[in-house]
Enzyme design. Structure first.
Site, mmCIF file in Angstrom:
data_model
loop_
_atom_site.group_PDB
_atom_site.id
_atom_site.type_symbol
_atom_site.label_atom_id
_atom_site.label_comp_id
_atom_site.label_asym_id
_atom_site.label_seq_id
_atom_site.Cartn_x
_atom_site.Cartn_y
_atom_site.Cartn_z
ATOM 1 N N SER A 140 0.838 -1.198 0.000
ATOM 2 C CA SER A 140 0.000 0.000 0.000
ATOM 3 C C SER A 140 0.870 1.244 0.000
ATOM 4 O O SER A 140 1.980 1.244 0.556
ATOM 5 C CB SER A 140 -0.867 -0.021 1.260
ATOM 6 O OG SER A 140 -1.413 1.252 1.510
ATOM 7 N N TYR A 198 -2.034 -1.120 10.990
ATOM 8 C CA TYR A 198 -2.280 -1.702 9.661
ATOM 9 C C TYR A 198 -1.124 -1.351 8.726
ATOM 10 O O TYR A 198 -0.541 -2.219 8.068
ATOM 11 C CB TYR A 198 -3.607 -1.183 9.080
ATOM 12 C CG TYR A 198 -3.709 -1.401 7.585
ATOM 13 C CD1 TYR A 198 -3.924 -2.680 7.062
ATOM 14 C CD2 TYR A 198 -3.541 -0.345 6.686
ATOM 15 C CE1 TYR A 198 -3.977 -2.885 5.689
ATOM 16 C CE2 TYR A 198 -3.601 -0.548 5.315
ATOM 17 C CZ TYR A 198 -3.817 -1.821 4.820
ATOM 18 O OH TYR A 198 -3.863 -2.023 3.466
ATOM 19 N N LYS A 242 2.010 -3.701 6.858
ATOM 20 C CA LYS A 242 2.390 -3.747 5.435
ATOM 21 C C LYS A 242 3.893 -3.531 5.281
ATOM 22 O O LYS A 242 4.563 -4.219 4.499
ATOM 23 C CB LYS A 242 1.632 -2.679 4.634
ATOM 24 C CG LYS A 242 0.152 -2.964 4.473
ATOM 25 C CD LYS A 242 -0.078 -4.139 3.534
ATOM 26 C CE LYS A 242 -1.523 -4.561 3.485
ATOM 27 N NZ LYS A 242 -1.761 -5.848 2.839
ATOM 28 N N TYR A 254 -0.421 -0.236 -3.825
ATOM 29 C CA TYR A 254 -1.653 0.320 -4.378
ATOM 30 C C TYR A 254 -1.876 1.721 -3.835
ATOM 31 O O TYR A 254 -1.652 1.975 -2.657
ATOM 32 C CB TYR A 254 -2.894 -0.478 -3.955
ATOM 33 C CG TYR A 254 -2.871 -1.969 -4.130
ATOM 34 C CD1 TYR A 254 -2.026 -2.608 -5.034
ATOM 35 C CD2 TYR A 254 -3.744 -2.751 -3.383
ATOM 36 C CE1 TYR A 254 -2.061 -3.991 -5.172
ATOM 37 C CE2 TYR A 254 -3.778 -4.124 -3.516
ATOM 38 C CZ TYR A 254 -2.928 -4.732 -4.407
ATOM 39 O OH TYR A 254 -2.966 -6.100 -4.533
HETATM 40 P P1 NAD Z 1 -10.940 -7.340 1.341
HETATM 41 O O1 NAD Z 1 -11.134 -7.326 2.812
HETATM 42 O O2 NAD Z 1 -12.114 -7.138 0.468
HETATM 43 O O3 NAD Z 1 -10.191 -8.690 0.906
HETATM 44 C C1 NAD Z 1 -9.323 -9.394 1.738
HETATM 45 C C2 NAD Z 1 -9.777 -10.834 1.773
HETATM 46 O O4 NAD Z 1 -8.890 -11.603 2.588
HETATM 47 C C3 NAD Z 1 -11.180 -11.009 2.351
HETATM 48 O O5 NAD Z 1 -11.941 -11.794 1.468
HETATM 49 C C4 NAD Z 1 -10.953 -11.744 3.673
HETATM 50 O O6 NAD Z 1 -12.032 -12.592 4.003
HETATM 51 C C5 NAD Z 1 -9.664 -12.503 3.393
HETATM 52 N N1 NAD Z 1 -8.852 -12.817 4.565
HETATM 53 C C6 NAD Z 1 -8.449 -11.974 5.557
HETATM 54 N N2 NAD Z 1 -7.678 -12.620 6.429
HETATM 55 C C7 NAD Z 1 -7.556 -13.897 5.995
HETATM 56 C C8 NAD Z 1 -6.875 -15.048 6.469
HETATM 57 N N3 NAD Z 1 -6.162 -15.008 7.592
HETATM 58 N N4 NAD Z 1 -6.979 -16.204 5.775
HETATM 59 C C9 NAD Z 1 -7.719 -16.248 4.637
HETATM 60 N N5 NAD Z 1 -8.376 -15.192 4.134
HETATM 61 C C10 NAD Z 1 -8.301 -14.021 4.804
HETATM 62 O O7 NAD Z 1 -9.812 -6.227 1.021
HETATM 63 P P2 NAD Z 1 -9.308 -5.664 -0.366
HETATM 64 O O8 NAD Z 1 -9.672 -4.236 -0.433
HETATM 65 O O9 NAD Z 1 -9.663 -6.567 -1.467
HETATM 66 O O10 NAD Z 1 -7.737 -5.706 -0.111
HETATM 67 C C11 NAD Z 1 -6.920 -6.794 -0.537
HETATM 68 C C12 NAD Z 1 -5.504 -6.545 -0.091
HETATM 69 O O11 NAD Z 1 -5.051 -5.293 -0.621
HETATM 70 C C13 NAD Z 1 -5.349 -6.451 1.419
HETATM 71 O O12 NAD Z 1 -4.137 -7.072 1.793
HETATM 72 C C14 NAD Z 1 -5.274 -4.955 1.661
HETATM 73 O O13 NAD Z 1 -4.539 -4.647 2.832
HETATM 74 C C15 NAD Z 1 -4.538 -4.477 0.417
HETATM 75 N N6 NAD Z 1 -4.795 -3.070 0.109
HETATM 76 C C16 NAD Z 1 -6.086 -2.637 -0.008
HETATM 77 C C17 NAD Z 1 -6.327 -1.280 -0.263
HETATM 78 C C18 NAD Z 1 -7.735 -0.773 -0.355
HETATM 79 O O14 NAD Z 1 -7.935 0.441 -0.189
HETATM 80 N N7 NAD Z 1 -8.737 -1.597 -0.625
HETATM 81 C C19 NAD Z 1 -5.258 -0.387 -0.422
HETATM 82 C C20 NAD Z 1 -3.948 -0.886 -0.325
HETATM 83 C C21 NAD Z 1 -3.727 -2.237 -0.058
HETATM 84 N N1 UFG Z 2 -12.752 11.340 3.410
HETATM 85 C C1 UFG Z 2 -13.753 12.195 3.803
HETATM 86 N N2 UFG Z 2 -14.904 11.654 4.317
HETATM 87 C C2 UFG Z 2 -15.081 10.304 4.450
HETATM 88 C C3 UFG Z 2 -14.038 9.428 4.039
HETATM 89 C C4 UFG Z 2 -12.875 9.988 3.533
HETATM 90 O O1 UFG Z 2 -13.630 13.423 3.700
HETATM 91 O O2 UFG Z 2 -16.149 9.871 4.927
HETATM 92 C C5 UFG Z 2 -11.514 11.912 2.821
HETATM 93 C C6 UFG Z 2 -10.259 11.600 3.619
HETATM 94 O O3 UFG Z 2 -10.063 12.582 4.620
HETATM 95 C C7 UFG Z 2 -9.190 11.619 2.523
HETATM 96 C C8 UFG Z 2 -9.938 11.084 1.291
HETATM 97 O O4 UFG Z 2 -11.311 11.287 1.561
HETATM 98 O O5 UFG Z 2 -8.780 12.935 2.259
HETATM 99 C C9 UFG Z 2 -9.694 9.605 1.026
HETATM 100 O O6 UFG Z 2 -9.964 8.855 2.198
HETATM 101 P P1 UFG Z 2 -10.053 7.248 2.179
HETATM 102 O O7 UFG Z 2 -10.375 6.804 3.568
HETATM 103 O O8 UFG Z 2 -10.951 6.800 1.086
HETATM 104 O O9 UFG Z 2 -8.575 6.816 1.758
HETATM 105 P P2 UFG Z 2 -7.181 7.048 2.500
HETATM 106 O O10 UFG Z 2 -6.263 7.603 1.477
HETATM 107 O O11 UFG Z 2 -7.330 7.790 3.749
HETATM 108 O O12 UFG Z 2 -6.808 5.555 2.916
HETATM 109 C C10 UFG Z 2 -6.429 4.620 1.945
HETATM 110 C C11 UFG Z 2 -6.715 3.187 2.420
HETATM 111 C C12 UFG Z 2 -5.861 2.853 3.605
HETATM 112 C C13 UFG Z 2 -4.414 3.117 3.313
HETATM 113 C C14 UFG Z 2 -4.246 4.550 2.840
HETATM 114 C C15 UFG Z 2 -2.842 4.882 2.443
HETATM 115 O O13 UFG Z 2 -8.061 3.054 2.776
HETATM 116 O O14 UFG Z 2 -5.997 1.472 3.856
HETATM 117 O O15 UFG Z 2 -5.068 4.762 1.695
HETATM 118 O O16 UFG Z 2 -2.457 4.062 1.373
HETATM 119 F F1 UFG Z 2 -3.663 2.928 4.432
#
Ligand code: NAD
Ligand code: UFG
Length: 346
Positions: free
Chosen positions: A128, A153, A157, A181
């Protein structure tokens, strides 16, 4: 005829995982998903199967369970692993840090042990942009020094990135992609699969979508006094299908590339909270009520990627713009107001 390469996808029932499983199946890979469904439903995989015209194999199991993991590897040779499984709620990670370190860090460690035991050394990991902390400059390139993530969290990572780097340094057989990402949003254009957050969404776009759908009353805009063009936070929002395609490009690149590769997956463009609000209103035809609220603790002003390394080395670049992100989010939300518990998408 040679058998198709077989990819193990951990967390493949989740948001990004399900979109990636679809891209893999459509590209001719065989796929096994291992997921404990702690934050997802296997309905996502039924819908993926409908879209792909073939099913991934699904094993409901936890990646920390050595026996179950080993059985999956033993059953059929695995070519590579894409590792999404993990917990991702920033606020929860502050309240229950051990759950995050156990699930994310220990889970990855167990996975790597099982891979090595079964002679599988190719791994794509979901990292991330959070590992950059509060960036000194934008756009952020992979060479920028790592920052200090502000929560467990984010630290999990960073620890996993370090764990995988140490592992690859210890044994030249490992080929690892660390994909950083930016902000994944959107849904598959069919409206059949998308993001299905538990409870009240933490992230901006699912929150806006639920206000538009009438499930939530108004958006709180957290801070309009940041040093950004309109005072609200700026992020690099990337369409989840572009992101999914990035995994395929990384898998291909790893075939000829030993060691650890680090790639930003973002668009290179930043949008503010107000930009997102307006674009969503235009795509949905809905008015989104909002109120200004104080800054959210731990938030940064501005974060967007320099994605040029991924273009150069993976041959990947994001192609879907803001309008597609909004339209696809709204199609998913309006057809599935209760996520995978809805039955209207059929
Ligand atoms: P998500 O929660 O939709 O998907 C994660 C999946 O992993 C879920 O289906 C959950 O049931 C499964 N899981 C969790 N722990 C497990 C375990 N111990 N064993 C087996 N399965 C398990 O989340 P997502 O948004 O699809 O994210 C996928 C990955 O990308 C995660 O590692 C997340 O940290 C990373 N990521 C997500 C974002 C975001 O904003 N969505 C940003 C950066 C990185
Ligand atoms: N925001 C609002 N109102 C809301 C939600 C978000 O104003 O209800 C604003 C936040 O302050 C920020 C922007 O919208 O300025 C984006 O917020 P998100 O929560 O959608 O995303 P972040 O960038 O804060 O967080 C994301 C992932 C985290 C990760 C982080 C850094 O959700 O898991 O990017 O990579 F850690």
């Amino acid at each position: 005829m040679l058998p198709s390469p077989h990819i193990l996808v951990t967390g493949g029932a989740g948001y990004i995982g399900s979109h990636t499983v679809l891209v893999l199946l459509q590209s001719g890979f065989d796929v096994t998903v291992i997921d404990n469904l702690s934050n997802s439903s296997d309905e996502s995989l039924s819908r993926v199967a409908r879209l792909a015209g073939k099913s991934p194999r699904f094993v409901k199991a936890d990646i920390r369970e050595r026996g179950q993991l080993s059985a999956v590897f033993a059953e059929r040779p695995v070519s590579a692993v894409i590792h999404f499984a993990g917990l991702k709620a920033v606020g929860e990670s502050v309240r229950v840090p051990l759950r995050y370190y156990d699930n994310n860090v220990v889970g990855t460690l167990r996975l790597c042990e099982a891979m090595a035991e079964h002679g599988v050394f190719t791994l794509v990991f979901s990292s991330s942009a959070t590992v950059y902390g509060d960036p000194a400059t934008v756009p952020i390139s992979e060479d920028q020094p790592l920052g200090t993530p502000t929560n467990p969290y984010g630290r999990s990572k960073l620890m996993i990135e370090q764990l995988l780097t140490d592992l690859a340094a210890s044994d030249a057989r490992w080929k690892v992609a660390l994909l950083r990402y930016f902000n994944p949003v959107g849904a598959h254009e069919s409206g059949l699969i998308g993001e299905d957050p538990n409870g009240i969404p933490n992230n901006l776009l699912p929150y806006i979508a639920q206000v538009a759908g009438g499930k939530l009353r108004e958006l709180s805009v957290w801070g309009n006094d940041y040093p950004t063009p309109d005072g609200t936070g700026v992020r690099d929002y990337i369409h989840v299908v572009d992101l999914a395609e990035g995994h395929l490009c990384a898998l291909n690149a790893l075939q000829t590339r030993p060691g650890v590769g680090i790639w930003n997956l973002g668009t290179g463009r930043g949008y503010s909270v107000f930009d997102m609000l307006q674009a969503f209103e235009a795509a949905s035809g809905k008015t989104i009520p909002y109120r200004l609220a104080p800054r959210r603790s731990g938030d940064i002003a501005m974060c967007f990627a320099d994605p040029s390394r991924a273009e150069r080395e993976l041959g990947w670049r994001a192609s879907r713009g803001l309008q597609a992100m909004m339209e696809d989010t709204w199609r998913w939300q309006s057809r599935n107001p209760n996520g995978y518990r809805s039955s209207t998408a059929g």
